[in-house]
Design an enzyme around this catalytic site. Structure first.
Site, PDB file in Angstrom:
ATOM      1  N   GLY A   1       0.837  -1.185   0.000  1.00 43.06           N
ATOM      2  CA  GLY A   1       0.000   0.000   0.000  1.00 43.06           C
ATOM      3  C   GLY A   1       0.878   1.243   0.000  1.00 43.06           C
ATOM      4  O   GLY A   1       2.042   1.198   0.414  1.00 43.06           O
TER       5      GLY A   1
ATOM      6  N   GLU B   1       5.829  -5.186   7.385  1.00 42.22           N
ATOM      7  CA  GLU B   1       5.106  -4.117   8.083  1.00 42.22           C
ATOM      8  C   GLU B   1       5.663  -3.774   9.464  1.00 42.22           C
ATOM      9  O   GLU B   1       5.544  -2.625   9.901  1.00 42.22           O
ATOM     10  CB  GLU B   1       3.614  -4.468   8.198  1.00 42.22           C
TER      11      GLU B   1
ATOM     12  N   ASP C   1      -0.829  -7.141   7.431  1.00 44.04           N
ATOM     13  CA  ASP C   1      -2.272  -7.173   7.157  1.00 44.04           C
ATOM     14  C   ASP C   1      -2.529  -7.770   5.768  1.00 44.04           C
ATOM     15  O   ASP C   1      -1.794  -8.642   5.341  1.00 44.04           O
ATOM     16  CB  ASP C   1      -2.883  -5.775   7.351  1.00 44.04           C
TER      17      ASP C   1
ATOM     18  N   GLY D   1       0.862  -5.072   0.590  1.00 43.17           N
ATOM     19  CA  GLY D   1      -0.299  -5.106  -0.297  1.00 43.17           C
ATOM     20  C   GLY D   1      -0.044  -5.893  -1.574  1.00 43.17           C
ATOM     21  O   GLY D   1      -0.984  -6.438  -2.170  1.00 43.17           O
TER      22      GLY D   1
HETATM   23  C1  LIG Z   1      -2.876  -2.242   3.654  1.00 45.01           C
HETATM   24  C2  LIG Z   1      -1.528  -2.328   3.065  1.00 45.01           C
HETATM   25  C3  LIG Z   1      -0.432  -2.301   3.872  1.00 45.01           C
HETATM   26  C4  LIG Z   1       0.888  -2.284   3.285  1.00 45.01           C
HETATM   27  O1  LIG Z   1       1.127  -2.753   2.195  1.00 45.01           O
HETATM   28  S1  LIG Z   1       2.071  -1.548   4.217  1.00 45.01           S
HETATM   29  C5  LIG Z   1       3.445  -1.366   3.115  1.00 45.01           C
HETATM   30  C6  LIG Z   1       4.295  -2.567   3.079  1.00 45.01           C
HETATM   31  N1  LIG Z   1       5.454  -2.289   2.254  1.00 45.01           N
HETATM   32  C7  LIG Z   1       6.556  -1.676   2.724  1.00 45.01           C
HETATM   33  O2  LIG Z   1       6.651  -1.333   3.888  1.00 45.01           O
HETATM   34  C8  LIG Z   1       7.671  -1.476   1.746  1.00 45.01           C
HETATM   35  C9  LIG Z   1       8.145  -0.038   1.766  1.00 45.01           C
HETATM   36  N2  LIG Z   1       9.244   0.124   0.801  1.00 45.01           N
HETATM   37  C10 LIG Z   1      10.495  -0.240   1.090  1.00 45.01           C
HETATM   38  O3  LIG Z   1      10.823  -0.685   2.168  1.00 45.01           O
HETATM   39  C11 LIG Z   1      11.523  -0.086   0.009  1.00 45.01           C
HETATM   40  O4  LIG Z   1      11.020   0.779  -0.939  1.00 45.01           O
HETATM   41  C12 LIG Z   1      11.860  -1.425  -0.694  1.00 45.01           C
HETATM   42  C13 LIG Z   1      12.644  -2.319   0.282  1.00 45.01           C
HETATM   43  C14 LIG Z   1      10.598  -2.138  -1.168  1.00 45.01           C
HETATM   44  C15 LIG Z   1      12.736  -1.153  -1.949  1.00 45.01           C
HETATM   45  O5  LIG Z   1      13.844  -0.385  -1.588  1.00 45.01           O
HETATM   46  P1  LIG Z   1      14.710   0.302  -2.773  1.00 45.01           P
HETATM   47  O6  LIG Z   1      14.977  -0.699  -3.820  1.00 45.01           O
HETATM   48  O7  LIG Z   1      15.862   0.993  -2.106  1.00 45.01           O
HETATM   49  O8  LIG Z   1      13.729   1.374  -3.432  1.00 45.01           O
HETATM   50  P2  LIG Z   1      13.226   2.770  -2.819  1.00 45.01           P
HETATM   51  O9  LIG Z   1      14.136   3.862  -3.228  1.00 45.01           O
HETATM   52  O10 LIG Z   1      12.937   2.625  -1.362  1.00 45.01           O
HETATM   53  O11 LIG Z   1      11.806   2.917  -3.542  1.00 45.01           O
HETATM   54  C16 LIG Z   1      11.653   3.534  -4.804  1.00 45.01           C
HETATM   55  C17 LIG Z   1      10.580   4.575  -4.689  1.00 45.01           C
HETATM   56  O12 LIG Z   1       9.361   3.879  -4.380  1.00 45.01           O
HETATM   57  C18 LIG Z   1       8.793   4.466  -3.221  1.00 45.01           C
HETATM   58  N3  LIG Z   1       8.081   3.416  -2.483  1.00 45.01           N
HETATM   59  C19 LIG Z   1       8.499   2.159  -2.239  1.00 45.01           C
HETATM   60  N4  LIG Z   1       7.595   1.479  -1.550  1.00 45.01           N
HETATM   61  C20 LIG Z   1       6.552   2.323  -1.347  1.00 45.01           C
HETATM   62  C21 LIG Z   1       5.298   2.203  -0.694  1.00 45.01           C
HETATM   63  N5  LIG Z   1       4.888   1.035  -0.122  1.00 45.01           N
HETATM   64  N6  LIG Z   1       4.493   3.275  -0.674  1.00 45.01           N
HETATM   65  C22 LIG Z   1       4.842   4.444  -1.262  1.00 45.01           C
HETATM   66  N7  LIG Z   1       6.034   4.614  -1.907  1.00 45.01           N
HETATM   67  C23 LIG Z   1       6.857   3.562  -1.954  1.00 45.01           C
HETATM   68  C24 LIG Z   1       9.976   4.972  -2.431  1.00 45.01           C
HETATM   69  O13 LIG Z   1       9.565   5.932  -1.467  1.00 45.01           O
HETATM   70  C25 LIG Z   1      10.833   5.535  -3.536  1.00 45.01           C
HETATM   71  O14 LIG Z   1      10.285   6.792  -3.925  1.00 45.01           O
HETATM   72  P3  LIG Z   1      11.260   8.074  -4.131  1.00 45.01           P
HETATM   73  O15 LIG Z   1      12.177   7.665  -5.262  1.00 45.01           O
HETATM   74  O16 LIG Z   1      10.331   9.194  -4.507  1.00 45.01           O
HETATM   75  O17 LIG Z   1      12.006   8.292  -2.854  1.00 45.01           O
END
Ligand SMILES: C/C=C/C(=O)SCCNC(=O)CCNC(=O)[C@H](O)C(C)(C)COP(=O)(O)OP(=O)(O)OC[C@H]1O[C@@H](n2cnc3c(N)ncnc32)[C@H](O)[C@@H]1OP(=O)(O)O
Length: 383
Positions: A90, A161, A169, A138
Site C-alpha cells: 500500500g 510491516e 495485514d 499489499g
Molecule cells: C494495507 C496495506 C499495507 C501495506 O502494504 S504496508 C506497506 C508494506 N510495504 C513496505 O513497507 C515497503 C516499503 N518500501 C520499502 O521498504 C523499500 O522501498 C523497498 C525495500 C521495497 C525497496 O527499496 P529500494 O529498492 O531501495 O527502493 P526505494 O528507493 O525505497 O523505492 C523507490 C521509490 O518507491 C517508493 N516506495 C516504495 N515502496 C513504497 C510504498 N509502499 N508506498 C509508497 N512509496 C513507496 C519509495 O519511497 C521511492 O520513492 P522516491 O524515489 O520518490 O524516494
C-alpha cells in the site's frame, strides 16, 4: 477527523459502481480470453493507491461473470534499467499524510483493499500473479490468494510491516499462519525478505519462471483461445522450471525453536541464548522493530491460525484502525515508522515503548477489541 467508530457505518457501497480512477496507474486490457492487469506506477514500485485498488476490483468483478474471460493475470510494470517490481505494498506515504490530516479515504483504503484481497482468494477463475521483483505487503495481498503464484530469480518477497510499526495485514495473518512450523511467526515479526526457493518451499508461491520468460508467457496466454483452467495450467507448466534452492530453510529448526516461544520477550531471550550468527542477526532485527507492534503481530498470527480468511480480515481491519488511532495519531508507532522509513528517511523511529519487556499486555489486548459492533463492521458482509 476520521469517522466515529461507535457510529453505525454507512451501507457498503457496491464497488463495481465506483468511478474509475483518472490516471493510468493500472492498465486493464483483454487479450483474447485473458484479462490482463498491469500495475503501472513503477516510480513508486507499483505501490497501491485507493484508485488502483478500485480499478483492480472493478476489472475483477467485471471479468468474474464474463464467459469470454478464461483467466486473469496481474503483473507490475518495470522501470528501464532498474530491477523489476511487482508491488511494494500500500502507498505508505499516503497513509502518513492521510492519517495526520484525518482524511477519511484512509479508512476507505483499508476497507476496500481487504475486500479486494478477499475477492482474489475467492476468485472463481485462474488468477496468475507474476511476482517478479519486490512483492511486499499489499503486493502479497493481491497475489497470495491467486491460483498460480509465479516467482522469478528477482523475487524479493516479504511482509515488512513491523519495519514501519504496523502488522502484516492484507490477509497476512491467514497466509503466514499457514506456513510450516513457526515460519509464519518468523516472517511476520522480522519482515525477512525471501527469494523464490524459500517462497515455494514455505507455500507462498507455486512455480518458478525465469524473469526473461514472463513476456513470452503473457503472449502465449493472450494469443491462444482458452476456455478452461487446464489449458492455463498447461501453458504455465510449459514455461516453469525447477526453483532455485531455498536459502533460509537451513534455519527451519532454529526458527521453530525460537519463534514458538510464548511471547516476544521469550523469543528474544531464546535468540540471545543461541550463540550462532543467524540468531544474533535475527535478534538485532527484532530490536529495531516497534515493541508494541511486535506483540500485536505475534498475537495476530497465532489467533489467525484458527480463523478463516473473512474473520482474519475483519480482525486485521480492527487492528489497522487501532494501529493509527488507539494511542492517537500523533503517538502512533505506525505513523512514526512510516515517517522514519519513507517520509524523513532518517531510519531512526522513536517507538512509544522503550523495550520489548515494556509493552503493556492490556494495550495489546485492546487491539483485539473491535471498535465496531458486529452489525456495523466495515467488512461484516465478507463470508
Ligand atoms: C494495507 C496495506 C499495507 C501495506 O502494504 S504496508 C506497506 C508494506 N510495504 C513496505 O513497507 C515497503 C516499503 N518500501 C520499502 O521498504 C523499500 O522501498 C523497498 C525495500 C521495497 C525497496 O527499496 P529500494 O529498492 O531501495 O527502493 P526505494 O528507493 O525505497 O523505492 C523507490 C521509490 O518507491 C517508493 N516506495 C516504495 N515502496 C513504497 C510504498 N509502499 N508506498 C509508497 N512509496 C513507496 C519509495 O519511497 C521511492 O520513492 P522516491 O524515489 O520518490 O524516494
Amino acid at each position: 477527523m476520521p469517522a466515529d467508530p461507535s457510529a453505525p457505518a454507512a451501507p457498503v457501497e457496491p464497488i463495481a459502481a465506483l468511478p474509475p480512477p483518472l490516471d493510468d496507474s493500472v492498465l486493464v486490457e483483454v487479450r483474447r480470453n485473458l484479462g490482463l492487469i498491469t500495475l503501472n506506477r513503477a516510480g513508486a514500485l507499483n505501490a497501491l493507491s485507493l484508485g488502483m485498488v478500485r480499478r483492480i476490483t472493478q476489472a475483477l468483478l467485471a471479468w468474474r461473470g464474463d464467459a469470454a474471460i478464461a483467466a486473469v493475470l496481474i503483473r507490475g510494470a518495470g522501470r528501464p534499467g532498474k530491477a523489476p517490481a511487482f508491488c511494494a505494498g500500500g502507498d505508505i506515504r499516503f497513509f502518513h499524510q492521510a492519517a495526520l490530516a484525518g482524511d477519511p479515504r484512509l479508512e476507505d483504503f483499508f476497507t476496500e483493499e481487504y475486500q479486494l484481497n478477499h475477492l482474489v482468494h475467492n476468485y472463481p477463475k485462474p488468477y496468475l500473479a507474476l511476482m517478479d521483483g519486490v512483492v511486499m505487503g499489499g503486493g502479497m495481498g493481491i497475489s497470495q490468494g491467486g491460483r498460480h503464484r509465479v516467482v522469478t530469480e528477482h523475487t524479493r518477497m516479504a511482509m515488512p510491516e513491523t519495519h514501519i510499526g504496523l502488522f502484516p495485514d492484507v490477509g497476512g495473518g491467514y497466509f503466514l499462519s499457514r506456513c510450516p512450523g513457526a515460519v509464519g511467526e518468523y516472517l511476520a515479526l522480522t519482515g525477512q525478505v525471501i527469494g523464490a526457493g524459500d517462497a515455494i518451499g514455505w507455500g507462498l508461491a507455486d512455480c518458478f519462471v525465469p524473469s526473461a520468460e514472463l513476456g513470452a508467457l503473457v503472449e502465449a496466454l493472450g494469443d491462444q483461445p482458452m476456455s478452461n483452467a487446464a489449458q492455463v495450467a498447461a501453458t504455465l507448466a510449459a514455461r516453469s522450471q525447477p526453483a532455485p534452492p531455498p536459502r533460509l530453510s537451513i534455519h527451519r529448526a532454529d526458527i521453530d525453536r525460537h519463534f514458538f516461544q510464548p511471547d516476544v520477550p521469550g523469543i528474544a531471550r531464546s535468540l540471545a541464548a543461541d550463540k550462532g550468527d543467524w540468531a544474533a542477526a535475527t535478534l538485532a532485527t527484532l530490536r529495531q522493530r516497534s515493541p508494541l507492534m511486535l506483540a500485536v503481530t505475534l498475537e495476530q498470527v497465532r489467533r489467525a491460525r484458527s480463523l478463516g480468511l473473512a474473520d482474519d480480515l475483519r480482525m486485521e481491519r480492527d487492528l489497522v484502525r487501532h494501529a493509527f488511532h488507539l494511542r492517537g495519531v500523533t503517538a502512533s508507532d505506525t505513523v512514526e515508522g512510516i515517517r522514519a522509513l519513507a517520509v524523513d528517511k532518517d531510519h531512526q523511529p522513536r517507538w512509544g515503548d522503550a523495550s520489548l519487556e515494556a509493552v503493556d499486555p492490556a494495550e495489546v489486548a485492546a487491539f483485539f477489541e473491535s471498535p465496531w459492533p458486529a452489525t456495523a463492521h466495515p467488512l461484516r458482509h465478507l463470508a
